[in-house]
Scaffold this motif. Structure first.
Motif, PDB file in Angstrom:
ATOM      1  N   GLY A 168       0.797  -1.222   0.000  1.00 11.81           N
ATOM      2  CA  GLY A 168       0.000   0.000   0.000  1.00 11.81           C
ATOM      3  C   GLY A 168       0.825   1.265   0.000  1.00 11.81           C
ATOM      4  N   CYS A 189      -4.021  -3.044   7.453  1.00  8.82           N
ATOM      5  CA  CYS A 189      -4.144  -2.057   6.372  1.00  8.82           C
ATOM      6  C   CYS A 189      -4.900  -0.807   6.802  1.00  8.82           C
ATOM      7  N   GLY A 190      -4.516   0.320   6.228  1.00 11.44           N
ATOM      8  CA  GLY A 190      -5.273   1.560   6.359  1.00 11.44           C
ATOM      9  C   GLY A 190      -5.674   1.887   7.776  1.00 11.44           C
ATOM     10  N   PHE A 211      -2.313   3.100  -0.701  1.00 10.39           N
ATOM     11  CA  PHE A 211      -2.715   2.854  -2.091  1.00 10.39           C
ATOM     12  C   PHE A 211      -3.258   4.132  -2.747  1.00 10.39           C
ATOM     13  N   LEU A 237      -9.869  -0.414   3.253  1.00 14.89           N
ATOM     14  CA  LEU A 237      -9.804   0.024   1.861  1.00 14.89           C
ATOM     15  C   LEU A 237     -10.734   1.179   1.529  1.00 14.89           C
ATOM     16  N   CYS A 240      -9.190   4.430   0.073  1.00 12.95           N
ATOM     17  CA  CYS A 240      -8.392   4.421  -1.161  1.00 12.95           C
ATOM     18  C   CYS A 240      -9.091   5.312  -2.185  1.00 12.95           C
ATOM     19  N   LEU A 243      -9.851   3.604  -5.979  1.00 10.53           N
ATOM     20  CA  LEU A 243     -10.197   2.195  -6.153  1.00 10.53           C
ATOM     21  C   LEU A 243     -11.533   2.052  -6.877  1.00 10.53           C
TER      22      LEU A 243
END
Length: 319
Positions: A168, A189-190, A211, A237, A240, A243
């Protein structure tokens, strides 16, 4: 009467512990020989594992060139390479733009070497190699690695949650296929991690957006299966910014008991247009409706399907 001769000299007596000592010495010798053989076998095994490096000469042979400037596109598919020569990568780095190397034995450290040197490569294929969850993004000279990389195919390796979170940090990555790996969780993540999605690496002087350019992501068929719910997907996510297509087939994603999760249009998954969650643990189809509502809002560009995420052939994607 016959005269007797002098008596024979007495035989030297064997020390009482001699047989045991002889046996012990023999055992020690045998043990030493076994250790030596084992060490030799270990060295041979190491040589076997790292006996076919990708060198500058090998690169020239692949491309049919004789100078680093000739190495712009490399197809090293299924050549049993098990390491990379870092100096060779440095020499070809200004010129190499596409590197295709599936079905080899490259490890995480090899991909780290690629990341630290190949600053102009745009497409990288390392599917079916030996990259695992120890992969970490390096920052040589306080500059981003893989600075130009837009397409990465890392399918069928052994990447885990931490390595996925590291990916990422790649600043230009647009299309990522990490299907058939070991990303069983998105907790690293994130916003799902302990850190903010904009973090500061200890070895760098700049922060990261998770990302920031990613448009297409495929995390299908993880082993163990990826377990997540709507809240975890949002935290990992949802921020993002670009995305568009998210494919996560054949996992254990479930949106059960997520009624209290609110997705805000324009903030959560702001660019989402295509969603593929087939073969998951979606008991009630209504649970996925909040994501579907985001994916269908607004106008779409011409659709060409999302089954491929555009990594392999540059086609069949949503944008």
């Amino acid at each position: 009467r016959a005269r007797r001769g002098p008596p024979p000299p007495p035989m030297p007596r064997r020390p009482a512990g001699a047989p045991r000592e002889a046996k012990e010495n023999a055992a020690h010798s045998a043990e030493g020989a076994a250790v030596a053989v084992a060490a030799a076998n270990g060295d041979d095994a190491k040589k076997t594992r790292r006996s076919n490096p990708l060198t500058l000469e090998a690169l020239f042979e692949i491309v049919g060139g004789s100078e680093p400037k000739d190495v712009t596109f490399v197809d090293a598919t299924d050549r049993a390479y098990d390491s990379v020569d870092a100096e060779a990568l440095l020499l070809v780095a200004p010129f190499l733009e596409r590197f295709v190397a599936p079905e080899n034995f490259f490890s995480s450290s090899d991909v780290v070497s690629m990341a630290a040197t190949l600053r102009n490569v745009k497409r990288l294929d390392v599917c079916c190699n030996a990259v695992d969850d120890t992969f970490r993004v390096p920052f040589p000279n306080h500059t981003p690695c893989f600075a130009s990389l837009t397409v990465l195919n890392a399918r069928s390796n052994n990447l885990g949650p931490n390595a996925f979170a590291e990916l990422g940090k790649l600043p230009s990555l647009e299309k990522l296929d990490v299907s058939s790996n070991a990303i069983f969780s998105l907790s690293a993540c994130g916003n799902a991690s302990d850190e903010s999605p904009v973090t500061l690496d200890a070895s760098s002087s700049f922060g990261f957006e998770f990302f920031p350019q990613l448009t297409h992501l495929d995390v299908s068929a993880q082993t163990p299966k990826l377990r997540s719910d709507l809240r975890q997907l949002k935290d990992a996510l949802g921020s993002c910014p670009r995305l568009r297509a998210f494919v996560a087939r054949g996992n254990a994603i479930s949106f059960h008991n997520n009624e209290d999760v609110v997705l805000t249009p324009g903030i959560d998954f702001p660019s989402l247009r295509a969603l593929d969650l087939r073969d998951n643990a979606l008991i009630d189809p209504a649970g996925v409706m909040p994501l579907c509502a985001l994916a269908t809002r607004g106008e779409r560009r011409v659709r060409r399907g999302v089954s491929d995420v555009g990594v392999s052939g540059g086609g069949r994607d949503d944008g």
